[in-house]
Scaffold this motif. Sequence first.
Motif: not given
Length: 301
Positions: A49-59, A128-132, A227-230
């Motif tokens: 909610a804080r980021r206003g994300l419309k999508r997330v990645t699950v894997a 989970f940085p992807q593009a730009g 950034v990804m925590g490892f």
Amino acid sequence: ERLQRMNVSPAGLVHAGARGYLPDRRTPVDSPAARALVERAKAAREEIARRGLKRVTVAHFDTNGTLRGKLISADSFLSTLEGGTGLPSVFMAVDYKETVVPDLALTDPRTGYQNAGVRIDPSSMREFPQAGSRDDLLFLMQFDGAHAQYCPRSILSAALDKCAALGWNVMSAYELEFSVLNESQTTAMTKGADALEPFEDNPVFASVVQQVCNAEFYHELSDLAEVMGFPLDALHKELGPGLLEVALKPASGLRNADNAALFKTMAKAQAKRRGLIATFIAKLPVPCWFPYMPEAITGGN
């Protein structure tokens, strides 16, 4: 109430700590572990909610270590976070060429490759940085129920449960060696393994010259890992052309296994962006690599 909607039995949840927050049948639902699950799920909701994300990645990781996932809407994710979801069980019975390995427990065509239950681990949330500048979050899943015995993350969770029952906390760190090739998937398949070209020709161990020459790629890997925590403890040139070694900082339980598997995934992706191939295969028959050490292999500790 939320736990009841998740169909978690009154037997409860395991203590998660760094191991994750997934249903089990030992800890009461009013335990600190149950409350921790609610808090982690709440934190995931609030961050989306804080980021206003419309999508997330699950894997999830399959039996070959391949990370399989998809972008889903935030609404779908939030409903899945509470009630779990299903994935085709055949995902756990395919090899690296996407060939189905016969196993009636997972791939019986008479059942239409029916779905198996999976749950999202809210404690696995990470950048989970992807593009730009695109902002995204990654959450890991694992199979439960009868299919847990085929799921690497579920198998490790069960082993960690046994350690926890003995009062042990498992702390570990990975060191991984991998090869980077100046090839694409097409050229690699055309040439064959004997003619593959390393992305650098210098065999010198810990070469600072090669570090300087490949600084951009080195820093891309280091920054992505941070950034990804490892975070990386070290990254350097290994002995042989195109060989690199990375040491990940220690972590507990599931977190460290996730870190190692995610590094391998993201190193391959980052190399592919540059028109390269990163591979963690133990031994490639490239004649120029170890002319003086034909028995040498790469690996991990």
